[in-house]
Design a protein around this motif. Sequence first.
Motif, short mmCIF file in Angstrom:
data_model
loop_
_atom_site.label_atom_id
_atom_site.label_comp_id
_atom_site.label_asym_id
_atom_site.label_seq_id
_atom_site.Cartn_x
_atom_site.Cartn_y
_atom_site.Cartn_z
N HIS A 1 6.03 5.10 4.42
CA HIS A 1 6.71 4.91 5.70
C HIS A 1 8.09 4.28 5.52
CE1 HIS A 1 2.77 5.67 7.62
NE2 HIS A 1 3.46 5.90 8.73
N SER B 1 0.72 3.75 1.87
CA SER B 1 1.11 4.11 3.23
C SER B 1 2.39 3.38 3.65
CB SER B 1 -0.02 3.79 4.21
OG SER B 1 0.39 4.05 5.54
N ASP B 2 2.44 2.08 3.38
CA ASP B 2 3.64 1.32 3.73
C ASP B 2 4.84 1.75 2.90
OD1 ASP B 2 2.25 -0.02 5.63
OD2 ASP B 2 2.47 -2.02 4.76
N ALA C 1 0.74 10.23 0.51
CA ALA C 1 0.86 9.32 1.66
C ALA C 1 2.03 9.73 2.54
CB ALA C 1 1.04 7.89 1.16
N THR D 1 3.12 7.12 13.78
CA THR D 1 2.96 6.09 12.75
C THR D 1 4.32 5.58 12.27
OG1 THR D 1 2.84 7.73 10.96
CG2 THR D 1 0.76 7.06 12.00
N ARG E 1 0.83 -1.20 0.00
CA ARG E 1 0.00 0.00 0.00
C ARG E 1 0.87 1.25 0.00
NH1 ARG E 1 -2.71 -3.13 4.00
NH2 ARG E 1 -1.64 -1.88 5.58
N GLN F 1 1.32 12.34 5.11
CA GLN F 1 0.44 11.94 6.21
C GLN F 1 1.16 11.16 7.31
OE1 GLN F 1 -2.55 9.77 4.05
NE2 GLN F 1 -3.60 11.62 3.34
N VAL F 2 2.45 10.86 7.10
CA VAL F 2 3.23 10.14 8.12
C VAL F 2 3.51 11.08 9.29
CG1 VAL F 2 5.39 8.95 8.60
CG2 VAL F 2 4.29 8.68 6.36
#
Length: 984
Positions: A807, A803-804, A928, A936, A801, A931-932
Amino acid sequence: MAQPKHYLSALLFWWVASFFSVQVLAQASSEPSQVAPVANKDIVAAAVGLTDEASIAASAEPSIVQSVVPVKSANDERDYKYIELANGLKVLLISDPSTQESAASLQVAVGSAQDPEGREGLAHFLEHMLFLGTEKYPEADAYPQYIAKSGGSHNAYTSLDHTNYFLSVRPDFLAGAIDRFAQFFIAPLFTEAYVNREKEAVQAEFLAKIKDDSRRSHSVFQAVINPNHPAARFTVGNLDTLADKPNEKIRDLLIDFYRRYYSADQMSLVVLGRESLAELERMVTEHFNAVVQLPRPETPSAQPLFLPDALPLEVRYRPEQELRELRLSFPVPDSRSYFYEKPLTQIANLLGHEGRSSLLSALKAEGLAESLWAGENDFGPYGSSFVVSVALTEKGQNNPELVKAWIFAAIDTIKRDGLERWRFDELKQLADISFRFQEKRSPASLVQSLARNLHLYPAPEVLRAGYIYEGFDQNLLQFYLDYLRPDNVFVLQADDKLEAQQLSPLYDTPYLVQQPKPVLTLAVEQRSQLKLPTPNPFVPGRLQVRDTVSKNKLPERLIAEPNLRLWYMQDSQFDLPKSVIRIQLRSPAVGVDIQTRVQAELYVAMVLDELNEYSYPAFLAGLGFDVQATARGLDITVAGYNDRQGLLLTEVLEALVSPRLESSRFANVRGELMRRARNGDKQPPYIQLFQQLVPTLYEPAWPSAEIADAMGNTGLADLKNFGRKFSLNSQVDMLVYGNLLPAEARQLATLVGQQLTQGRPINQKGKLKLLTSARGGYERQLSVQHNDNALVIYHQADSDRYSDRAHLLLLAQSIRTPFFNSIRTEQQLGYVVFAGAMPIADYPGLVLVAQSPHADARQLRAAFDDFVSQMPEWLADDLDLQRSAVLAQLQEKPKNLAEQAGRYWDEIAAVGPAGKVDFKRRKKLIKALKQVNAVTLRTFAYRLFDPERRLVLGTGPMATEAEPVTKVTDLTSFKASGKHYIVP
């Protein structure tokens, strides 16, 4: 000539090299320096040899004594200005308001040639030490931390006659970087504690490359040339040459060397930034006026490369890898002052040509050679050699005298027929076109090369010196050709079966000095095979940039058929008469098993071999191509001037579908590929571990040793059968980007579809093993033939994803420098140390890597674990800075046509056949990333570094007997078990 016409597949090595270049000299410490009990100003005075009054007087002089605007390409929108400071420092300023990366490079005209007797490696050691604290910024990690937080990189290297330091940062960080960078050359500390530690790093570097064949062969060269020539000396340094001795501390020698040679008038500086030329000039003068001009030391008397009557000389040596190379080196006078005429380039163009009736063509026809290179080996002010290097077949290895006979016959042909004006004019025409349509280079690469050019060429020509051809001089060509004689040659042959008692110093390379034999005379019918190149048919004639007919901001899909999809975009950014064509063929005939994978490799190698003579003139004229066998098909690229692009693509397709597959070439082509595969086991330990990552986790993929074995069992009949079926049930994705029109793109795509697709497409998907929790994590131990140990720990994200992905990129950026500081600088566990993102099949992952001369795999694992355990104490403390660094990398615009095409193609290739292409993935990743937050990121790191879900590759036992661990021994069953990520 060099042969970069194929876009060779070396992604692993590219990733390691590009990442390693960021870290290799990022010396750092989290604690303030422990400086010897002497006032800093006294240390600086001792280092530069000036009193405070003298320094003040120097700064009071006029800051600029010369100013010049260099000649630039008509396609170059950057502004340039050359200035010379009152202290003699040469400076080139480059203003580029659109750049997203600023860069600087400083080159000092001093290198290992100036090492004191018995203190070999001192110049290299000094290069290391300048990164470890200055009077203004005393912390050893001040510079690397600043560069890392800017999202930049830095490095340096030491050569025989110069040392080059370079950096790149985000534009907003340039002023701060220049401030810190300048202090290297004004007030370095040479902190005693770090002097002692960094000696270990130099020793580790020496040991890490002690089995590197380029260094081993060079050590043989050093053993047999004139011992008084600077090139005969050991240059890396080790604990013996850098040891403290009674009444002689190495730190004192460092300071003395710096005081003697690091003079402003021996330096050249290039700075590229968004700022105006006036602002860059103020920045440079403010920080570099304080660099001191020192009395110039005496220049040692010139020494010949070989002693009188030493030539001809022949030496054989035993390499570590399976190498078959014959190298002829002819000492010649320095040619640097002839950069207008370029005599050695002209000779290399003829002798190294690879077209029809060339020397290489004849050697291949005789079964003696696989490849050839010719060109100058420059020792700077210490001399030069003209080199002809031949990669031999087994027959050539056993008949080196015959190979030499062909080389001298080719030289005679050039002397007789090659000194013609039209050849010079053709080189000039190609160089003029190349300079006229010059594309932007990476700022970091550009400043490095220009810093060197400032020492070599007049300021007005510093940008175009490599492209100038003015003044054809037949007598000058004849002058240099007269040095290419049998009685003026050093012959060095690699022989992996050699038995010899004599060993080269330090690297212990066995070698044997032989009495040269008289050069054989070829028969008239043999010599008649050699002919010089005819006029190049690929010189582009139509160089117009087409009017814009398509205003799409992203590639448009023009064809959407089951077997063929075409994306097209006309370039409106770079205004060049060039295009890039990318083709991905997915074939169910490739990757079914190791046999079909090997057949694809061999088939492509035979096709490339067949096309070489035809395509070499195209390469010289700025039009290149490549064909690669992939895990599940073929990738084809044609890129360059679009004038003859369709012609070259047509020839490539014809060769793919109807190759000659000559039996006379098959054995040699297969043998060369098998040697390359087997040589994978002779790479440095950390590279060998890297090579095992993909075969351990992904299918279809196999280790190089198994590939080599399978090749040995593959015959010409297998390739002919493969050729009949590789286009059956295949599917093609294609991108055309650049100076072609939509109708032309469609026409090319139709040709590709007709040649490469048959039947209903069948897509074979790949599989990546997902690492689920296992007792103690996964461990795979490998045996390597090297004294160093190495460890690679791979951590896999939970998902793919956005997000991953975001990050993981931010985590990799955050730990990069701290990991290096801990493992390399503070603990001195090895020279090769880095951490970074490592996606496999586009699935996110991260690696921690080290290679050590003294720590075993278990100790390295303990150090890695200790680093990870301490990470929560500081991770995300500077989150915004680290995020900005990653955002800058993602938001950076492509610098040239190839980069832009690469981005578009990445999105097309990522989804596979029938997949929906999303050209906005980068924007979604940026969203994304924004948003980190600290919570998180720490949570993600906790999950990622779960020891139960990691794969550890090492060169020895990595866990104690009492520790639980899941050992990987059978790759086939390991990859087949558990969950998988399906790769489209």
